[in-house]
Design a protein around this motif. Structure first.
Motif: not given
Length: 370
Positions: A82-88, A124-127
């Protein structure tokens, strides 16, 4: 069914129907271009690579919100994703419009913001995982991260830094901390436990005869639910060989402060293990009083690891003591390691603890005399 029709204005209109019966069409000035487009679409249908042009109109954010609800993830993974998705920086861009340049700009922004190389690489890996899921779901034909170089996980030798408190720092922390939390500092600095693992220590996990401490659980914050006790992260269940002095510290803690009804060593008024927020509040007060403000509690774990390494412990010994899933994870954080055995692990921890206690005693005697 596919065909090409010439329109009154002289343009060509190729069209086809997909598996659902929906018609798709485009317009071209030249018949050869219309035929090429139609051939490409037909080939993608035959090979199973066909993607409905409208499928990629969904934004990155909307796709993630829908896709993530179907994933079976641990609480920590949910929080991270969730943190990654919000950060892009392209969250509201349609999937089919996201280009490698969007991803590169996002990676550069994280670097500019000062994020650690490992953090950038993990995000990056998560995205990339999200985009690959979109490809499998026939939302887009290709992954825009495929042509973007994966950010390095390790910083350069000039950037690499591990926050390791000194013997003097740990001595000050033990001297000024709340007596009920002195053993908490002990299990972190001389047992290498993480914050959540230290909060979840129960009396039945300590074998005073064998001088071992079993790490079997952790306290973790779960959004919307608060603190909960669960298994430690993958590969982190372990038996820590503790020094005689740490065993005595734990025994003294139990004798002076007791345990909760369920056997927790560090607990709140409700008899439950201390939640992360409470530990953080205590820690901030403690480091300020000790004059080492800014030191993260995870630094105590580095202190323990660095002591083992300096004493000659090999990578596997340190890996097991810290509860890393693989030796490579230990090597990602700590560099020079030498062969050793369990007794030397215990001896190294004992030497550190004796030195810190001696410094603490000297400091107290000096204060009394003055």
């Amino acid at each position: 069914m596919a065909s090409i029709a010439r329109r009154p204005d002289g343009t060509y209109r190729p069209r086809y129907r997909d598996a659902t019966g929906k018609e798709h069409a485009r317009h071209f000035k030249r018949k050869v271009d219309a035929q090429r487009w139609l051939d490409e679409v037909t080939a993608s249908i035959v090979t199973g690579q066909y993607v409905d042009p409208a499928a990629g109109k969904i934004t990155f954010r909307s796709f993630f919100d829908d896709w993530s609800q179907r994933q079976v993830w641990a609480a920590g993974t949910v929080t991270h994703m969730n943190l990654v998705a919000r950060s892009v920086t392209f969250a509201d861009v349609p999937l089919k419009a996201v280009r490698g340049s969007h991803v590169e700009a996002w990676v550069k922004a994280m670097h500019t913001d000062g994020l650690a190389p490992l953090t950038i690489a993990n995000r990056f890996t998560a995205v990339r995982t999200i985009f690959r899921a979109a490809v499998r779901d026939r939302r887009i034909t290709s992954d825009p991260t495929a042509d973007v170089s994966r950010p390095p996980k390790k910083p350069s030798s000039r950037e690499q830094h591990i926050e390791v408190p000194t013997l003097e720092d740990v001595s000050k922390l033990l001297a000024v901390t709340d007596p009920r939390m002195r053993a908490y500092v002990g299990v972190c600095a001389f047992g290498g436990l993480r914050l959540g693992e230290a909060s979840a220590v129960r009396v039945d996990a300590i074998d005073f005869l064998k001088r071992t401490l079993r790490v079997e659980r952790q306290v973790q914050y779960k959004p919307g639910f608060g603190a909960e006790v669960k298994d430690p992260k993958h590969g982190s269940k372990r038996e820590v060989f503790i020094a005689d002095e740490l065993a005595e510290m734990l025994a003294r803690h139990i004798a002076e402060h007791g345990t909760s009804a369920e056997g927790w060593l560090f607990y709140n008024g409700a008899g439950r293990p201390l939640p992360p927020s409470t530990v953080d509040s205590w820690w901030q007060r403690t480091v300020k009083a000790a004059g080492v403000a800014g030191l993260h509690i995870h630094g105590l774990r580095h202190f323990y690891a660095s002591g083992l390494i300096a004493a000659g412990c090999d990578v596997v010994t340190v890996q097991r003591a810290l509860g890393h899933a693989r030796p490579s994870l230990t090597l990602d954080v700590y560099s020079h390691l030498w062969p050793t055995a369990e007794d030397r692990t215990r001896k190294a921890s004992a030497a550190m603890l004796r030195d810190v206690l001696a410094r603490s005693a000297d400091s107290l005697r000096t204060e009394v005399v003055s």
